[in-house]
Each structure stands twice: as C-alpha cells, then as structure tokens.
Design a protein around this motif. Structure first.
Motif, PDB file in Angstrom:
ATOM      1  N   SER A 271      28.213  45.766  40.716  1.00  0.00           N
ATOM      2  CA  SER A 271      27.141  45.073  40.212  1.00  0.00           C
ATOM      3  C   SER A 271      27.324  44.356  39.066  1.00  0.00           C
ATOM      4  O   SER A 271      28.219  43.415  39.274  1.00  0.00           O
ATOM      5  N   GLU A 272      26.964  44.439  37.891  1.00  0.00           N
ATOM      6  CA  GLU A 272      27.110  43.483  36.947  1.00  0.00           C
ATOM      7  C   GLU A 272      28.318  43.546  36.292  1.00  0.00           C
ATOM      8  O   GLU A 272      28.715  42.672  35.497  1.00  0.00           O
ATOM      9  N   ASP A 273      29.073  44.697  36.487  1.00  0.00           N
ATOM     10  CA  ASP A 273      30.546  44.734  36.123  1.00  0.00           C
ATOM     11  C   ASP A 273      31.565  44.118  37.270  1.00  0.00           C
ATOM     12  O   ASP A 273      32.769  44.059  36.860  1.00  0.00           O
ATOM     13  N   THR A 274      31.130  43.423  37.992  1.00  0.00           N
ATOM     14  CA  THR A 274      32.093  42.517  38.941  1.00  0.00           C
ATOM     15  C   THR A 274      33.000  41.627  38.294  1.00  0.00           C
ATOM     16  O   THR A 274      34.379  41.854  38.452  1.00  0.00           O
ATOM     17  N   ASP A 275      32.735  40.859  37.148  1.00  0.00           N
ATOM     18  CA  ASP A 275      33.634  40.037  36.485  1.00  0.00           C
ATOM     19  C   ASP A 275      34.501  41.173  35.778  1.00  0.00           C
ATOM     20  O   ASP A 275      35.807  40.549  35.619  1.00  0.00           O
ATOM     21  N   VAL A 276      34.250  42.063  35.203  1.00  0.00           N
ATOM     22  CA  VAL A 276      35.162  42.938  34.269  1.00  0.00           C
ATOM     23  C   VAL A 276      36.296  43.252  35.326  1.00  0.00           C
ATOM     24  O   VAL A 276      37.342  43.507  35.038  1.00  0.00           O
ATOM     25  N   PHE A 277      35.763  43.964  36.584  1.00  0.00           N
ATOM     26  CA  PHE A 277      36.743  44.518  37.388  1.00  0.00           C
ATOM     27  C   PHE A 277      37.622  43.410  37.790  1.00  0.00           C
ATOM     28  O   PHE A 277      38.718  43.446  37.819  1.00  0.00           O
ATOM     29  N   ASP A 278      37.149  42.041  38.182  1.00  0.00           N
ATOM     30  CA  ASP A 278      38.160  40.951  38.513  1.00  0.00           C
ATOM     31  C   ASP A 278      39.184  40.447  37.398  1.00  0.00           C
ATOM     32  O   ASP A 278      40.326  40.367  37.631  1.00  0.00           O
ATOM     33  N   ARG A 279      38.719  40.789  36.243  1.00  0.00           N
ATOM     34  CA  ARG A 279      39.864  40.487  35.081  1.00  0.00           C
ATOM     35  C   ARG A 279      40.794  41.433  35.001  1.00  0.00           C
ATOM     36  O   ARG A 279      41.985  40.987  34.422  1.00  0.00           O
ATOM     37  N   ILE A 280      40.380  42.670  35.256  1.00  0.00           N
ATOM     38  CA  ILE A 280      41.267  43.885  35.259  1.00  0.00           C
ATOM     39  C   ILE A 280      42.335  43.692  36.510  1.00  0.00           C
ATOM     40  O   ILE A 280      43.407  43.621  36.383  1.00  0.00           O
ATOM     41  N   ALA A 281      41.676  43.335  37.748  1.00  0.00           N
ATOM     42  CA  ALA A 281      42.466  42.992  38.766  1.00  0.00           C
ATOM     43  C   ALA A 281      43.693  41.941  38.600  1.00  0.00           C
ATOM     44  O   ALA A 281      44.795  41.916  38.786  1.00  0.00           O
ATOM     45  N   ASP A 282      43.171  40.801  37.929  1.00  0.00           N
ATOM     46  CA  ASP A 282      44.173  39.535  37.694  1.00  0.00           C
ATOM     47  C   ASP A 282      45.165  39.895  36.526  1.00  0.00           C
ATOM     48  O   ASP A 282      46.232  39.692  36.543  1.00  0.00           O
ATOM     49  N   TRP A 283      44.532  40.920  35.417  1.00  0.00           N
ATOM     50  CA  TRP A 283      45.586  41.103  34.568  1.00  0.00           C
ATOM     51  C   TRP A 283      46.669  42.185  35.248  1.00  0.00           C
ATOM     52  O   TRP A 283      47.899  42.073  34.891  1.00  0.00           O
ATOM     53  N   ALA A 284      46.371  43.157  36.008  1.00  0.00           N
ATOM     54  CA  ALA A 284      47.282  44.084  36.444  1.00  0.00           C
ATOM     55  C   ALA A 284      48.418  43.224  37.365  1.00  0.00           C
ATOM     56  O   ALA A 284      49.473  43.917  37.432  1.00  0.00           O
ATOM     57  N   LYS A 285      48.298  42.078  37.665  1.00  0.00           N
ATOM     58  CA  LYS A 285      49.305  41.407  38.490  1.00  0.00           C
ATOM     59  C   LYS A 285      50.352  40.810  37.406  1.00  0.00           C
ATOM     60  O   LYS A 285      51.515  40.482  37.867  1.00  0.00           O
ATOM     61  N   THR A 286      50.101  40.770  36.179  1.00  0.00           N
ATOM     62  CA  THR A 286      50.997  40.259  35.247  1.00  0.00           C
ATOM     63  C   THR A 286      51.537  40.906  34.152  1.00  0.00           C
ATOM     64  O   THR A 286      52.510  40.860  33.710  1.00  0.00           O
ATOM     65  N   THR A 287      50.704  42.115  34.092  1.00  0.00           N
ATOM     66  CA  THR A 287      50.942  43.064  32.952  1.00  0.00           C
ATOM     67  C   THR A 287      52.379  43.757  33.074  1.00  0.00           C
ATOM     68  O   THR A 287      52.707  44.235  34.147  1.00  0.00           O
ATOM     69  N   SER A 288      52.922  43.939  31.897  1.00  0.00           N
ATOM     70  CA  SER A 288      54.450  44.809  32.007  1.00  0.00           C
ATOM     71  C   SER A 288      54.204  46.077  31.752  1.00  0.00           C
ATOM     72  O   SER A 288      55.024  46.928  32.176  1.00  0.00           O
ATOM     73  N   THR A 289      52.909  46.441  31.138  1.00  0.00           N
ATOM     74  CA  THR A 289      52.901  47.992  30.822  1.00  0.00           C
ATOM     75  C   THR A 289      51.889  48.509  31.521  1.00  0.00           C
ATOM     76  O   THR A 289      51.837  49.752  31.551  1.00  0.00           O
ATOM     77  N   GLY A 290      50.788  47.700  31.768  1.00  0.00           N
ATOM     78  CA  GLY A 290      49.589  48.293  32.470  1.00  0.00           C
ATOM     79  C   GLY A 290      48.596  49.447  31.615  1.00  0.00           C
ATOM     80  O   GLY A 290      47.743  50.017  32.103  1.00  0.00           O
TER      81      GLY A 290
END
Length: 820
Positions: free
Chosen positions: A251-270
């Motif tokens: 729903s309205e949290d789609t943007d939040v999910f996408d930002r987490i998904a993008d971050w997960a590709k580069t984060t070293s700690t998670g």
C-alpha cells in the motif's frame, strides 16, 4: 585406586558424613576439580536407596565430576552406571564410583581438567589508572581518583576469586574503565570471553565506540570486541525477497520497502540503525530476521546472512557488548536446554559485567513477561491470510499452491474470520469489565467481575486451536520437498507464535494454577490517524513473573564464574540487602559475594544545595498541586531556566505545564514537555539550549546526562513511590505481607529510594557542576523513613527552610558561579 590422589582430605571427610546422614544408602554428588585434577569440593545432588540413586541434572551442570557410592563395596559399574558414564562423556564430565568409607575409588570416565587460570595482579591492574600509569599521560585533564583505584582492585579480586561483585560507584568514579581494565586483562590472559551488559543504547555505544578503544590504548593491547544487537535489528535477505513478491500489497509503504531493498544491496551490516531513515514497524517486521523464521543451514542466503556474519564475529570476540534484554534472551535459551557450554543467542561465556545494574530486576521482569492483545493476534493472522483490494495474500495463499485440498484456503479464511470475531468480542467484553480502570489484576476478590472475560478467552482459544489443527493437518500431508518451501516454513513459524498466544490465553483462564505469576489487564490507546477520528482503545493481557529472584539466581548467578554488578544506585540507606533480595544474589553463599561502596569524587558539599521547603503543604493536602504550580516557576526563574522538573504523575506534569508554561515562555525560556517529541530529541534540545526547562516523568528519572550549566537545578515534585494499584507491584506487596513482612518498608520505600537517587544524580555530571536539588515533598524530612532517602545521597549543604529563603540561597550559589 588411591583416593587421596583424587579427593582432597576435607572432601573425603564431608562425603563420609553425607553417606552417614543418608543411612548408608547411595548418594549422588556433583564435584569440582582443580587444574591438577584433585576434587576440592562436592555438593549432594540426590539421595537414594541401597541399590540406586537418581542423577540430579541441575547439580551435575555445576561440577566437573559425577560421583556416587556403592554401599556393597563392589565398585565396578552396572549397566545403569554405564549409561550414566555415556551421558557424562558426552557432556565432558568425569564419573567416579566410591565405597561408603570413601577409601576406594573406581574411575569410570576421566574428567576434563579445567584449564589453569592466570590471575590478575590487582595492584598492577590499578596502576594503569593511577598517576603513575598510562592514563595520566593519555588524558589532558587527568586526575587520580582513589575510589576508581579501589574499584579496579575489588573487581579484579572478584574475577580472581570467581565471585559475584556488588559495587556501587558514585557519579564521576569512572566505573567504565574500572571494569574494562580487569575485563580485558582477564580475557587476554585466560582467552575467555567477557559479556558487558548495559541498560541503555547510549551506554552501549559509548562503551563500544569510545571507552573500549581508550582502554586498549591504556593497556597497550589489541582485543576484539563487538556490539551485538538482537537479530530483529537485522534485515533477513530471504524474507526481503519473499516480501518483494507481494510488493504491491504494501500500500502506501511501497516506497519504504523499495528504499530498504535498495539499501540491502549495498549495506555491509544489514543493521536497521545504519538506515538513513526510520522504517515503519509494519514494513520492517515483514523483512527483519526472526529466530523462529530462520531456515538455518537450509537458507539459500546463508552465505550472505547478516546475522550469521555478526554471530561469527561474536564467536571470535573477547568482549561482547549487549543490552540486558538480549542477555536475558540468551539466558532463557540456556535454561531451556541449550546449556552453558554451547552457543545460544550469544557464544558461551562464564563472566558477565552488568553496568546500570540497578535496572536488571525491571529488565528481567519485562523480558520474562508475556503479552497478547487483539492487534498482536491480528498481525500474525494477517501474515497468513489477508485481502487487499480484492486480492488474497499471505503465507497460506502461497502454501495453498502445493496443498491439493481445494477447500483448504476457503476453510482457513473462514476459521480466521471466526478468530477475528472472537478477538473483537473479547476486547469489547474486557473493556466493559475494566469499568473505567486503567489496569486490573486477576485475583480472587475480582474473579466474578471477569467471569464473562474468561468465557470469551475460552471461545477465542478454541477457535484458534481449530484453525491451527486444520492447517497443521494439511501441511503434514506434504512431501519433504514441499515442506521445505519458504511459504510452508513461514506458515509453521506463525502457527507457533499463535500457539504461544493461545497458551497465554489458557494460562489466564487457569490463573489460580500459576501462583508464581501475576495476570493483569491494561487499557491501551491508539491515537487517531486523521483529525476528528476517535482514539481507539483495546485491552492487553499480560502474564508477569511474581518474583524473578529465583530465576536470576539459577540462570545467572549460580552458573557463572564471575558476575560484576555496578551502578551509581544499588544501596538503600547504607545496605545492599534490598537490591540483592530482589535480584537473587541473596541466595548465594556469603563467601561467594563481595560488595563495596565507592563514593563520588565530586565536591557535593560545596557545589550542591539539597533543599526542602518547610512551608510546603503535604502531598496528600488538597492544596499541594496548586503549591507546585506556584513554586516550580519561581524556582525556575531563580536558576534562570536550566531546570529538570521530575514528576511522578502525568496529570501533575500536565497541569503544572499548562499553568506555568506560558509564563515561562513569555520570559524567554524554552519549555519542553515529555511526550511532545522523541526522548532523544528532547534531551538534545535541553542540552543545547542553555535557558531551557524540561518537564518529565518516568524514564527521565535516569539516563539524563547533561554536564555543564545547561542543567543547574533538579526539582523533584514528589518522592517516587510506585502506584499502589500497579498490578505487579500490588501482587509483590501481597507476597511480602503473606510472609509476615511490611510491604511498605521492604518494597515501597527501598524501590522509591533507588529511583530518588537516580533523579538526584541527574544534577552533578562533572566536577565543576553547581546547582540545587529541590524536593517539594516534606515527607523526606518529617517521616521516619525519610532518613533512608537522605542518607542514600551524597553530603551537601542541606536546607529545610521557607521557600523564600531557599530561592535566595539558590540564586546566590548560581550567581557566584557566574562571577568566577
């Protein structure tokens, strides 16, 4: 075999006595050995008959060798003995058989000898922080603190003697370095792991980012340390991928999910704390790591798993910094069968340092409490099955693809609707039964009042059990490959959570059978999403341990080699007895406990006024609140702002703020009120805006660290006694009374003293701070128990005078400070 090569002479004498007291029958002992393999102590775990004795597993875990006698004198092992030997071997325990005279021994399994520990020289440890040591050269503002030197020696002594240390260190003693130096020395010399457990995130970060690196510089040694968080703080790549398949349902949290998904590709700690934004719980709980949802070695992402990476790092670390909650999660896992030799939530360890130890009873009580409410239940149901814009989604929908029964999904949907209906009915019934009360405890006197609530809990439990049984039956018929599908695994995980909630519901119905627990209900409120909408109320059902002391003793203090407990506030009056009773340390043998008080080096006697207006009405007087509303702004004007006002009541806080706030703001002061903003942001504003005032209650009595002239006055409106009708406090008070004690003097007063001392301690945070602590509650002077409060704080200039005189003296003190 020669018993004297295996048993110390004193042990042989003790065992003979034990056999005699058992009438010559079989006795089981748990024995400890030294590095040379000699048994230096035994403890009777069980007594039997002439042919057999049971093995007490709890006692066995405390020793290195299992020992029992054969009254016949024939020492060769029987078949039962061989089975014991097999189990002993698996757990690295030795197994001996002796005769009744303890003159002969047959060694069935050789024990693993404990490694020889390298003790720390306490004088050498203390020297690192002395004027002759490296700290004096590394610090520009070094000043030797005798109390810190003494504390280092005492902590070192506790490590060397395998004891529990109870150490109160006043503000400014420097307790972090006092326990870090011996902890690091011990870890390096003995290749052992030390757990550092704290109550707040701030202290965790300070330890890990500042104090531990500095301690390594002081010692001139490198040591591996890690700050460990609960796994729910890390993103789970598998769950993130699964949630991505239903991205459009956010729903309205789609943007939040996408930002987490993008971050997960580069984060070293998670780690969630490394996100550049704060995700909503509704999104994060769908993608974070959960222990009961973990596929372990079967997970396709196991090589990239952030939790596995941090656990591997922890396994190689000498110091692990955790919070009390995470430590108790580990202790619970060990008590439930993992044991103390293997990895659980944390790697194995034998030594713990509790900083901010005054809070461990509350932390343990909170951790071992269990709660359920309508929204918590519905959240789990929603993970399994939900409709969104006409589309069905959830783990059951995904799992139904491999379930041949076409009626499975429609039936599951019907079952879930019945549960949801039962949840609404229970909430409605419970709110009605509360009859306007905020909290209610289930007890004999109120049983009839909640009879209809119990009936609704029964209906809810039955509906949930039918649903669980139907889903489990469908899953059991799947083949092995289908059972390993993520959706099936996740479904089983959610079912276990629902089963736990049903167990809690069943416990509520059978509350009389659980006399070691407190069962209570609390009205909670959800603020409206949109203006004009009503506040939503619901009831939370909670089960809380009545007394955590036995649990703490058996889970923490008995199994560990050393436990160091330190805080600025552990005493009431001049005694640690109350705190030791509440936390379980009182169960330990006296020789296993060392304690000490290490006073603050700050000049309280010259820099602090401790004042009580003798013209204030008593707190139970009708005019007391009016007096507070009149007095607080006058004191704030005297200190030119720079004041923390601590309340025990939200109503009193709100009324005082409403009465005085505008007047103070018009005078140019920044007036902050708890609840108007995030706690961290409120404190930052209070620190940075010199002429600010903070009205607060509850958690602000501790953890507020504002050095310098941003805080020059603490006003304590009332002594912080617990609310008598608090369900857990009331139940614990009843327990004290049943044992013939005084709940007021044994529970209410000591608890209030510790909280009062925390509030008092907000003022002086560094050596050159000046200011006043003003208590508006005259009971601290006029009631006999008041001495317990006044004796528990440092010596200061003390005033018991009219308010007018107190204001004059505060003004003089602070003006003299400005003139220097």
């Amino acid at each position: 075999m020669d018993v004297h090569k295996r048993f110390a002479a004193s042990v042989i004498t003790a065992m003979k006595r034990d056999v005699e007291e058992a009438g010559g029958n079989e006795v089981f002992w748990s024995a400890v050995i030294n590095a040379d393999g000699l048994i230096t102590g035994v403890k009777v775990g069980a007594r039997g008959n002439s042919d057999s004795v049971i093995i007490n597993d709890s006692a066995a875990r405390e020793g290195h060798v299992l020992v029992h006698n054969h009254p016949s004198g024939v020492l060769f092992p029987s078949e039962a003995d061989q089975n014991i030997a097999l189990n002993a071997n698996d757990t690295s325990l030795g197994f001996y058989i002796v005769n009744n005279d303890i003159s002969d021994v047959y060694v069935v399994v050789e024990p693993v000898k404990p490694k020889k520990l390298e003790l720390i020289d306490e004088d050498d440890a203390a020297k690192y922080l002395s004027s002759e040591g490296p700290l004096s050269e590394l610090s520009d503002h070094y000043e030797e603190r005798p109390s810190q030197i003494d504390l280092v020696k005492n902590i070192t002594r506790a490590f060397n003697g395998a004891k529990t240390g109870v150490f109160e260190a006043g503000t400014g003693v420097g307790k972090s370095f006092a326990y870090l130096i011996p902890s690091i020395l011990w870890a390096v010399k003995n290749k052992e792991r030390v757990i550092l457990s704290t109550g707040t995130i701030n202290l965790q970060q300070q330890l890990f980012e500042k104090d531990i690196p500095m301690a390594q510089k002081i010692l001139g040694t490198d040591i591996k340390s890690i700050l460990l968080k609960g796994r729910q703080n890390y993103v789970c790549l598998r769950r993130l991928g699964e949630a991505g398949k239903e991205r459009d349902l956010f729903s309205e949290d789609t943007d939040v999910f996408d930002r987490i998904a993008d971050w997960a590709k580069t984060t070293s700690t998670g780690s969630k704390s490394d996100l550049s934004f704060m995700p909503s719980d509704s999104v994060w709980t769908k993608v974070n790591s959960e222990s009961d949802a973990c596929l372990g070695g079967r997970c396709p992402y196991r090589e990239e798993c952030f939790v596995m990476k941090v656990r591997k790092e922890a396994a190689d670390s000498n110091l692990i910094v955790v919070n009390h909650h995470l430590l108790f999660a580990d202790i619970e896992s060990r008590m439930n069968g993992v044991g103390y030799e293997d990895a659980a939530v944390l790697p194995p360890y034998k030594r713990i340092v509790f900083d901010e130890a005054h809070g461990i009873e509350d932390s343990a009580t909170s951790f071992f409490s269990e709660s359920v409410n309508r929204f918590k239940f519905n959240k789990q149901l929603g993970l399994l099955f939900r409709n969104f814009r006409g589309n069905a989604a959830g783990f059951l929908v995904q799992a139904s693809a491999v379930i041949p029964d076409e009626e499975f999904l429609p039936q599951a949907g019907e079952d879930i609707e019945k549960i949801r209906t039962a949840l609404i009915a229970l909430d409605t019934c419970a709110l009605s039964s509360m009859n306007g009360d905020y909290t209610c405890r289930i007890n004999a006197s109120d049983y009839e009042r909640f009879a209809t609530v119990f009936k609704q809990i029964e209906k809810l439990s039955s509906a949930a059990e039918i649903f669980i049984a139907n889903v489990r039956k469908a899953l059991e018929d799947l083949d092995d490959a289908e059972k390993e599908l993520p959706a099936v695994w996740e479904t089983k995980t959610v079912l276990r959570r629902i089963e736990d909630m049903v167990t809690l519901c069943r416990n509520f119905i059978a509350w009389e059978d659980h006399d070691d627990q407190v069962f209570w209900m609390q009205v909670k409120k959800v603020p409206p999403r949109n203006a004009g909408e009503e506040v939503l109320e619901f009831v939370q059902f909670t089960q809380t341990p009545l007394d955590i002391a036995p649990l703490m003793n058996s889970g923490v203090f008995e199994p560990m080699s050393s436990v160091i407990c330190t805080s600025a506030t552990l005493r009431t009056g001049e005694s640690f007895d109350y705190w030791k009773r509440r936390t379980g340390i009182a169960f330990l043998e006296k020789e296993k406990v060392v304690e000490g008080e290490f006073p603050s080096p700050f000049p309280y006697n010259t820099n602090v006024i401790f004042a009580v207006p003798n013209d204030a009405p008593m707190p139970d007087d009708m005019g007391f609140q009016n007096y507070v509303e009149m007095t607080v702004p006058r004191l704030i004007f005297a200190s030119e702002g720079r004041t923390l006002v601590l309340f025990t009541s939200h109503d009193s806080l709100r009324n005082t703020y409403n009465s005085a706030g505008l007047k103070l703001m018009e005078a140019g002061f920044t007036v902050l009120k708890q609840g108007d903003d995030d706690r961290f942001r409120l404190l930052e504003r209070f620190k940075n805006e010199r002429e600010s005032v903070l009205f607060a209650t509850e958690s602000f009595w501790e953890g507020v660290d504002v050095p310098g002239d941003s805080l020059s006055q603490v006003i304590i409106v009332k002594l912080p006694f617990s609310v008598p009708n608090d369900p857990v406090f009331a139940a614990r008070s009843e327990l004290v009374e049943k044992k013939g004690g005084s709940s007021f003097m044994e529970l209410s007063v000591p608890q209030a003293v510790i909280k009062f001392r925390q509030g008092f301690g907000r003022l002086m945070r560094r050596c050159d701070d000046k200011g006043a602590v003003v208590v508006l509650d005259r009971r601290i002077v006029e009631k006999r128990y008041g001495k317990l409060f006044t004796r528990s704080v440092p010596q200061t200039r003390r005033l018991y005078n009219p308010l007018e005189y107190i204001i004059q003296e505060i003004t003089k003190l602070l003006q003299s400070d400005q003139g220097e």
